[in-house]
Design an enzyme around this catalytic site. Structure first.
Site, PDB file in Angstrom:
ATOM      1  N   HIS A 140       0.845  -1.204   0.000  1.00 14.01           N
ATOM      2  CA  HIS A 140       0.000   0.000   0.000  1.00 14.01           C
ATOM      3  C   HIS A 140       0.878   1.251   0.000  1.00 14.01           C
ATOM      4  CE1 HIS A 140      -2.918   3.053   1.321  1.00 14.01           C
ATOM      5  NE2 HIS A 140      -2.126   3.306   2.345  1.00 14.01           N
ATOM      6  N   ASP A 197       6.212  21.538 -26.580  1.00 15.76           N
ATOM      7  CA  ASP A 197       6.184  20.190 -26.012  1.00 15.76           C
ATOM      8  C   ASP A 197       7.275  20.126 -24.957  1.00 15.76           C
ATOM      9  OD1 ASP A 197       6.182  17.297 -25.612  1.00 15.76           O
ATOM     10  OD2 ASP A 197       5.149  17.166 -27.538  1.00 15.76           O
ATOM     11  N   TRP A 251       7.144  -0.071   3.880  1.00 16.67           N
ATOM     12  CA  TRP A 251       7.684   0.597   2.685  1.00 16.67           C
ATOM     13  C   TRP A 251       9.061   1.169   2.978  1.00 16.67           C
ATOM     14  CZ3 TRP A 251       8.975   5.629   1.040  1.00 16.67           C
ATOM     15  CH2 TRP A 251       8.821   6.635   2.003  1.00 16.67           C
ATOM     16  N   SER A 273      12.647   5.839 -13.790  1.00 17.93           N
ATOM     17  CA  SER A 273      11.555   6.601 -14.387  1.00 17.93           C
ATOM     18  C   SER A 273      11.478   8.002 -13.803  1.00 17.93           C
ATOM     19  CB  SER A 273      10.243   5.840 -14.175  1.00 17.93           C
ATOM     20  OG  SER A 273       9.148   6.693 -14.383  1.00 17.93           O
ATOM     21  N   SER A 274      11.563   8.095 -12.465  1.00 18.40           N
ATOM     22  CA  SER A 274      11.473   9.408 -11.818  1.00 18.40           C
ATOM     23  C   SER A 274      12.612  10.316 -12.242  1.00 18.40           C
ATOM     24  CB  SER A 274      11.536   9.251 -10.297  1.00 18.40           C
ATOM     25  OG  SER A 274      10.396   8.629  -9.833  1.00 18.40           O
ATOM     26  N   HIS A 283      13.449  11.806   3.469  1.00 18.17           N
ATOM     27  CA  HIS A 283      12.863  13.080   3.828  1.00 18.17           C
ATOM     28  C   HIS A 283      12.690  14.016   2.646  1.00 18.17           C
ATOM     29  CE1 HIS A 283      10.741  15.452   6.576  1.00 18.17           C
ATOM     30  NE2 HIS A 283      11.247  16.478   5.933  1.00 18.17           N
ATOM     31  N   GLU A 296      12.130  13.084  -0.205  1.00 17.55           N
ATOM     32  CA  GLU A 296      11.009  12.441  -0.900  1.00 17.55           C
ATOM     33  C   GLU A 296       9.670  13.007  -0.415  1.00 17.55           C
ATOM     34  OE1 GLU A 296      10.606  10.354  -3.333  1.00 17.55           O
ATOM     35  OE2 GLU A 296       8.506   9.839  -3.041  1.00 17.55           O
ATOM     36  N   TYR A 311       9.091  15.971   0.539  1.00 19.55           N
ATOM     37  CA  TYR A 311       8.874  17.277  -0.100  1.00 19.55           C
ATOM     38  C   TYR A 311       8.655  17.132  -1.594  1.00 19.55           C
ATOM     39  CZ  TYR A 311       9.778  18.960   4.453  1.00 19.55           C
ATOM     40  OH  TYR A 311       9.674  19.171   5.794  1.00 19.55           O
ATOM     41  N   SER A 339      -1.136  27.388  -5.229  1.00 20.62           N
ATOM     42  CA  SER A 339      -0.793  28.779  -5.544  1.00 20.62           C
ATOM     43  C   SER A 339      -1.323  29.216  -6.903  1.00 20.62           C
ATOM     44  CB  SER A 339       0.734  28.968  -5.523  1.00 20.62           C
ATOM     45  OG  SER A 339       1.249  28.579  -4.273  1.00 20.62           O
ATOM     46  N   HIS A 354      15.253  13.024  11.940  1.00 23.63           N
ATOM     47  CA  HIS A 354      14.101  13.151  12.838  1.00 23.63           C
ATOM     48  C   HIS A 354      13.141  11.967  12.701  1.00 23.63           C
ATOM     49  CE1 HIS A 354      11.935  15.730   9.576  1.00 23.63           C
ATOM     50  NE2 HIS A 354      11.552  14.495   9.480  1.00 23.63           N
ATOM     51  N   HIS A 355      13.358  11.133  11.689  1.00 22.24           N
ATOM     52  CA  HIS A 355      12.587   9.886  11.598  1.00 22.24           C
ATOM     53  C   HIS A 355      13.185   8.805  12.495  1.00 22.24           C
ATOM     54  CE1 HIS A 355      10.287  11.227   8.017  1.00 22.24           C
ATOM     55  NE2 HIS A 355      11.387  11.896   7.746  1.00 22.24           N
ATOM     56  N   THR A 381       7.241  27.009   5.626  1.00 17.88           N
ATOM     57  CA  THR A 381       5.937  26.401   5.361  1.00 17.88           C
ATOM     58  C   THR A 381       4.830  27.321   5.853  1.00 17.88           C
ATOM     59  OG1 THR A 381       7.044  24.310   5.799  1.00 17.88           O
ATOM     60  CG2 THR A 381       4.669  24.239   5.508  1.00 17.88           C
ATOM     61  N   LYS A 435       4.058  30.088   3.464  1.00 20.63           N
ATOM     62  CA  LYS A 435       3.191  29.699   2.357  1.00 20.63           C
ATOM     63  C   LYS A 435       1.718  29.760   2.755  1.00 20.63           C
ATOM     64  CE  LYS A 435       6.093  27.025  -0.573  1.00 20.63           C
ATOM     65  NZ  LYS A 435       5.604  27.731  -1.757  1.00 20.63           N
ATOM     66  N   ARG A 452       1.794   1.524  15.269  1.00 13.80           N
ATOM     67  CA  ARG A 452       1.397   1.326  13.881  1.00 13.80           C
ATOM     68  C   ARG A 452       1.843  -0.056  13.415  1.00 13.80           C
ATOM     69  NH1 ARG A 452       5.843   4.829  10.466  1.00 13.80           N
ATOM     70  NH2 ARG A 452       4.678   4.025   8.704  1.00 13.80           N
TER      71      ARG A 452
END
Lengths: 385, 529
Positions: free
Chosen positions: B78, B107, B143, B171-172, B255, B257, B259, B270, B304-305, B330, B333, B452
């Site tokens: 998932h 294009d 994951w 791909s990314s 991390h 990722e 963002y 925006s 921080h993770h 943040t 924004k 979790r």
């Protein structure tokens, strides 16, 4: 949203009442508990206060931001004839809302850093416990005393399978809880025998990973006697949800009585084990004892029917190891198999238990080798004969 | 949405294949954007189906539906599908559709690579999904695939997991290179940097993040592969390695990722808020600088993770303070969006509804993120449902809501017809209510102590989990309304729209292009005022 709102209001008034009688079993079992527990240590109290401070600041910020937004939504609607203004920057305002949050952050950072420094100060403990996680149980060793044991989930498999009704402490109960004295600085050393686990007791605000091959430190000083429950907090494989932690905190003199008693029991068990070496158990006795050991120790991976989980945990039913060379069978149970989830059970089980479970595995589920393994056979493998 | 453009192409004497070949061989940014978006939506439903399995099992205590080992495969796959299969391809699809139109280009700069970067994706996910059917099952280690659970203790299908992540990463990276090259080289004359629409700016910065961190992920999975199959010991203490090093490498990717999945959302919001406020975006320059500073800070906060892994005190302090700092840009924004709405002339069409929901709910996720930054309290939150609530608020009501807002906003421009507004409003309100029933109580069970990634839980968590599951099923079903809206829109059942579509819309795609937009957006560069 209406429902959760009522719950919030209800629980706020509830938690005000409860704050005086905190940390009893009832509060931790409340089904509509919404918040952290203030816990039973000075540190956990500080952590709770920090949490509430942070929460309060966040609520105020949210109220201001969303308030402004909803005023705009209400008053500056086109359908009310609002005409758009033309401003699109304002240096003063922009500097203000960069600097003010920064100041708020400093207000948060100071008490956070102070608590953190206190939490990480593991110096000068009164006693030390080595906590070792393994799939899926905890092992506790009292470093200054001759006491060590495993602590496993006590809820019945039938309860998990919904065949028996579940007790109040379902999944939060163990066969042998960790016993600690109150008012003493207890240092925990954490490590693991296999994957990463994480030892967490919310009432102490202690959560620390148990990393294989490394030792982590944490500490606590419990203020109130009681029973405190926690769980493994790091995904550690199939039964991650089934390795709870239970701590019983006793007054220091009571604790002292308990630990001395445990030392005596451990000495007697060792003597008994030596005595049993010269005795043989009968097949029925071995099978009966073996089945009990198998179901509590082996069945989590190899499954109650010995079929394993294909591709993950090998089957014992009809396998080479359980039906052929007996010495190899004893060896893998006693020493485990490195690089796999198969643990070394030589230190986890008594000689009689090992003998019984190996006999059981060689004769259950149609394996029918007829072999009987005795304590002295296992002892020979342990001593390298 | 593409047949209608066909006659235009014939007029320009283009010939391209029809049927399946048209999609296989296409090098057109709109076709590829459409492929990306549909692929993302299919993956969203697939990953969502797995979430339904998870919520069905967690509906009440005890094991009812799945075995713990399969439950772990569901949470793992998932997560992988939603991150790499749904959110990231959807943003790439939007970039494909919108970047050329917004900067005045015909294009994307590298059309063949564009084709390839899309067409390897379905294979990556076929490989990942097929691993679920192998002996031992698919990846069951989360994951985040922490070693040694993903190395010594995983099923053999880990090799397929590694291979599929490699393909997703390739791909990314190709998608990101294409975006950067396009924005640097193909802006219309006069489209200076500080005139770029914010969606383009945020995607440009995202693309640099992607190029910086996807190779790190590739390195991490490769080390997992060699540790598991070739006897290396990068993460095995017995061989001189360190399992915690895995987490440092993973989160150095992980991390930024996060963002990568939210900066394009900031860009979308925006674009939308000024349109329906009929007022210019407040603080354009500060939006650009805030995006850039979030991106830079994202490289120095990864640990921080990992506060509970046993870092030195100094490390914990550094990562706590650095993480708290992110809330400043943040916050800027969010304040800017509110200031844009302030004294505007607001109307509440479907894209604006999603945008407003985004601002409120993303901010809730952001504030719980600030709480998580505080190390001593994080020890209590870490690996509980509080974290699950936090990241679903920023990813579902954040990233996913922004994607839905974007689709509703630009869909009429893409098809030339208005979508079914009534159905779309049903989609919005059903999603909004159910998503909060789904994720809000997770804060409570997390604080009350529910870890979790567990398939079964103590009785005290039962009541809230029932509500969470009901919210989950309702949110899942609500997305079928979205599917209905999209199918109707692609069949062009709806009133034709004018070029500008929305009264307050500003920008090249609204003011210089017809609806539907032509196959090759700008054959001659527009004049930028």
């Amino acid at each position: 949203m209406i429902v959760s709102w009522r719950m919030v209001v209800g629980s706020l008034s509830w938690s005000l009442l409860a704050s005086t009688v905190m940390a009893d079993e009832k509060s931790s079992n409340d089904p509509y508990r919404l918040n952290l527990s203030p816990g039973v240590t000075d540190i956990s109290g500080q952590v709770y206060d920090l949490h509430m401070l942070m929460f309060g600041i966040c609520v105020v910020i949210a109220a201001l931001v969303f308030g402004a937004m909803f005023i705009a939504i209400w008053r500056h609607r086109k359908s009310r004839g609002a005409q758009a203004a033309h401003f699109h920057e304002n240096v003063k305002v922009e500097i203000a809302w960069t600097v003010i949050p920064f100041i708020i952050l400093i207000v948060m950072a100071v008490p956070a850093a102070r608590t953190l420094i206190a939490m990480e100060d593991t110096s000068e403990p009164d006693l030390t416990i080595l906590i070792t996680g393994s799939q899926w149980k905890w092992h506790y060793r009292y470093m200054d005393r001759e006491v060590e044991y495993y602590s496993r989930l006590a809820s019945q498999p039938e309860q998990i399978a919904n065949k028996l009704s579940k007790g109040a402490n379902y999944l939060l109960e163990v066969d042998r809880p960790l016993v600690l004295p109150t008012d003493k600085k207890v240092r925990f050393l954490m490590t693991s025998d296999d994957v990463i686990h994480s030892w967490w007791v919310p009432a102490f605000a202690v959560k620390k990973d148990a990393n294989p091959g490394f030792i982590n430190e944490a500490w606590t000083k419990i203020n109130q006697p009681g029973i405190y429950r926690g769980q493994c907090a790091e995904l550690c494989g199939k039964d991650h949800g089934f390795m709870p932690i239970v701590v019983i905190a006793k007054a220091p003199d009571e604790y002292e009585r308990w630990i001395s008693q445990q030392e005596a029991i451990a000495r007697e068990a060792k003597a008994e084990e030596q005595r049993l070496l010269s005795m043989n158990m009968g097949m029925d006795e071995l099978m009966k004892k073996g089945e009990a050991v198998y179901q509590s120790t082996c069945a989590a991976c190899h499954m109650p029917t010995g079929t394993g989980l294909p591709g993950v945990f090998p089957a014992l039913k009809g396998s080479k190891i359980t039906t052929q060379d007996q010495a190899a069978h004893i060896d893998i149970v006693v020493h485990g198999k490195s690089g796999t989830a198969m643990q070394a059970f030589g230190k986890q089980l008594s000689l009689a238990e090992l003998a019984a479970v190996i006999t059981y595995e060689r004769n259950a589920w149609g394996n029918n080798t007829g072999d009987m393994v005795q304590a002295k056979d296992v002892n020979a493998v342990i001593n390298g004969n | 949405m593409s047949e209608a453009t066909e006659h235009l192409d014939h007029a320009h004497s283009h010939h391209h294949p029809s049927g399946i070949k048209r999609w296989l061989y296409t090098t057109n940014h709109k076709d590829i954007g459409t492929l990306y978006l549909w692929f993302a939506f299919i993956m969203f439903l697939t990953g969502g189906a797995m979430a339904m399995v998870i919520r069905a099992e967690l509906f009440q205590p005890g094991l009812q539906i799945v075995e713990p080992n399969f439950f772990n495969q569901m949470t793992t796959v998932h997560g992988l599908i939603m991150v790499f299969g749904a959110v990231m391809p959807a943003f790439t699809g939007l970039a494909n559709w919108l970047v050329p139109m917004m900067i005045g280009a015909p294009d994307m700069a590298l059309p063949r690579m564009n084709n390839w970067s899309f067409w390897i994706l379905p294979f990556a996910f076929l490989i990942l999904l097929s691993s679920l059917f192998l002996e031992g099952g698919g990846p069951a280690f989360g994951w985040t695939f922490y070693a040694p659970l993903s190395t010594q203790y995983s099923a053999d299908s880990t090799a397929l997991f590694v291979f599929s992540v490699h393909i997703m990463g390739a791909s990314s990276i190709m998608g990101a290179i294409n975006v950067i090259v396009t924005i640097f080289n193909m802006r219309a004359p006069g489209m200076t940097w500080m005139k770029l629409p914010l969606f383009v700016w945020t995607w440009l910065i995202t693309a640099f993040l992607l190029i910086a961190v996807m190779p790190v992920l590739a390195g991490a999975v490769t080390m997992v592969l060699t540790d598991k199959f070739f006897g290396t010991s990068f993460f095995n203490a017995a061989g001189g390695g360190d399992p915690v090093m895995f987490q440092h490498i993973f989160w150095f990717f992980g991390h930024p990722e996060v963002y990568i999945m939210i900066l394009p959302a900031f860009g979308i919001i925006s674009q939308i808020v000024p349109t329906f406020s009929r007022k210019k975006l407040f603080g354009y320059a500060s939006m650009v600088y805030a995006t850039a500073s979030i991106a830079l800070l994202s490289f120095i906060v990864w640990a921080h993770h990992m506060f509970t892994t046993g870092m030195p005190l100094v490390g914990e302090m550094f990562f706590m303070f650095a993480t708290m700092l992110i809330s400043v840009p943040t916050g800027v924004k969010v304040f800017n969006w509110v200031a844009t709405m302030w004294r505007g002339s607001l109307s509440f069409e479907v894209p604006m509804l999603f945008a407003i929901a985004f601002i409120v709910l993303f901010t809730i996720g952001g504030l719980s993120g600030l709480m998580l930054a505080i190390t001593p309290v994080d020890f209590q939150y870490h690996d509980t449902y509080f974290v699950v609530a936090h990241f679903h608020y920023v990813l579902v009501t954040g990233a996913v809501f922004s994607i839905m807002a974007a689709v509703y906003y630009w869909l009429p421009k893409w098809t030339g017809h208005m979508f079914d507004v009534t159905l779309a409003k049903w989609h919005f309100w059903c999603s909004l209510i159910s998503v909060n029933v789904l994720f809000f109580p997770m804060h409570f069970v997390g604080l009350a102590g529910m870890p979790r990634r567990i398939p079964d839980y103590a009785l005290q968590f039962a009541d809230f989990n029932k509500w969470i599951s009901i919210g989950g099923f309702a949110f899942g079903l609500s997305q079928l309304i979205f599917l209905a809206v999209l199918i109707k829109a692609c069949r062009k059942q709806g009133v034709p729209v004018d070029d500008r579509v929305w009264e307050g819309a500003e920008g090249l795609e609204w003011q210089e292009l017809p609806s539907p937009a032509p196959y090759h957006s700008f054959e001659t560069p527009p004049v930028i005022k």
